[in-house]
Motif scaffolding. Sequence first.
Motif, short mmCIF file in Angstrom:
data_model
loop_
_atom_site.label_atom_id
_atom_site.label_comp_id
_atom_site.label_asym_id
_atom_site.label_seq_id
_atom_site.Cartn_x
_atom_site.Cartn_y
_atom_site.Cartn_z
N ALA A 1 -50.71 -43.37 142.92
CA ALA A 1 -52.08 -43.79 142.61
C ALA A 1 -53.11 -42.85 143.24
O ALA A 1 -54.17 -42.60 142.65
CB ALA A 1 -52.30 -45.22 143.11
N LEU A 2 -52.78 -42.29 144.40
CA LEU A 2 -53.69 -41.38 145.08
C LEU A 2 -53.82 -40.04 144.34
O LEU A 2 -54.75 -39.26 144.62
CB LEU A 2 -53.23 -41.13 146.51
CG LEU A 2 -53.38 -42.30 147.48
CD1 LEU A 2 -52.63 -42.02 148.78
CD2 LEU A 2 -54.86 -42.57 147.77
N LEU A 3 -52.92 -39.79 143.41
CA LEU A 3 -52.93 -38.53 142.67
C LEU A 3 -53.66 -38.63 141.33
O LEU A 3 -53.66 -37.68 140.55
CB LEU A 3 -51.49 -38.05 142.42
CG LEU A 3 -50.64 -37.86 143.68
CD1 LEU A 3 -49.22 -37.47 143.29
CD2 LEU A 3 -51.25 -36.84 144.61
N LYS A 4 -54.28 -39.75 141.07
CA LYS A 4 -54.98 -39.95 139.81
C LYS A 4 -56.01 -38.85 139.57
O LYS A 4 -56.74 -38.44 140.48
CB LYS A 4 -55.68 -41.31 139.81
CG LYS A 4 -56.37 -41.64 138.48
CD LYS A 4 -57.01 -43.02 138.53
CE LYS A 4 -57.70 -43.33 137.20
NZ LYS A 4 -58.37 -44.66 137.22
N ASP A 5 -56.03 -38.36 138.33
CA ASP A 5 -56.97 -37.34 137.84
C ASP A 5 -56.62 -35.92 138.30
O ASP A 5 -57.39 -34.98 138.02
CB ASP A 5 -58.42 -37.67 138.23
CG ASP A 5 -58.93 -38.92 137.53
OD1 ASP A 5 -58.48 -39.18 136.38
OD2 ASP A 5 -59.74 -39.65 138.11
N LEU A 6 -55.48 -35.74 138.96
CA LEU A 6 -55.06 -34.38 139.30
C LEU A 6 -54.64 -33.65 138.03
O LEU A 6 -53.83 -34.17 137.26
CB LEU A 6 -53.88 -34.42 140.29
CG LEU A 6 -53.32 -33.06 140.72
CD1 LEU A 6 -54.32 -32.35 141.64
CD2 LEU A 6 -51.98 -33.23 141.43
#
Length: 276
Positions: A122-127
């Motif tokens: 979830a912390l990698l969203k939009d990478l």
Amino acid sequence: MNLIIQGSDIQNNDLRAIAKLAQASRIDRITDEAFRMIDAQPQAEIPAYCEKANLDYAFVPAGKKLTDFGLISMDMDSTLLAIESIDEIADMHNVKPQVAEITQRTMRGDISFAESLTQRTALLKDLPQEALQKVYDERFRLSPGAEKMLKHVQSIGIKTMVISGGYTFFADRVKDRLGLDYAFANTFEVQDGKLTGQVLGKIIGSTGKGEILKKIREELGLSKEQVIAIGDGANDLKMLEEAGVGIAFHAKPILKEQATYSFNHIGLDGILNLFE
């Protein structure tokens, strides 16, 4: 029983002291960094002595050969690879400290792997998806001894497999690069060229790793005793349970407690010295 002693700087006085403790009948040199003590007896003092001397030890049944095995199953991050790929991805997205902290809690067994992977992904969203290739190109690094070990076991017909709680983007590339027979991992969801922060399908965690190893083992017609499994964290416990020999590689205490052998000082090629 044979006692295998391995380390980067083995002193003769340490070898003699350990052989005396183990009541070994003789010491055979395997390499400059590995020795086999014949007719050795387990003694309570040996683990503490080896830890103090920065040596790895393993009591191995006499006559056990590497060719007795048909499959080696490995964790990927911090085992086959000397990196945590998800932490390196997070670094590209400026969230490495948050992700690394969750990773460490997971490896210690403080939180479930499925919950951990959900939080970290979830912390990698939009990478941007291109960042994954950048991590692979710039930060890919094998653990010491990995290539030597794999080349040898593959040359004698042992199947090789990686089962990762990480991502297929890396596991598939590792499989192709190293000529592995199997690779299993989790899959990012990608939309419009960016990560959505979601994982597709059922998450491969500790239980999944065990189930996959058992399935492949049975497909190959192998017994549990013909399998070696290697990992470093709590999510590798079930995988090691499905193997006859479980190796904790520079691992967390929770895995060392359950493993057949622990490698704390040597590389993955130390496996080649365990068996005759």
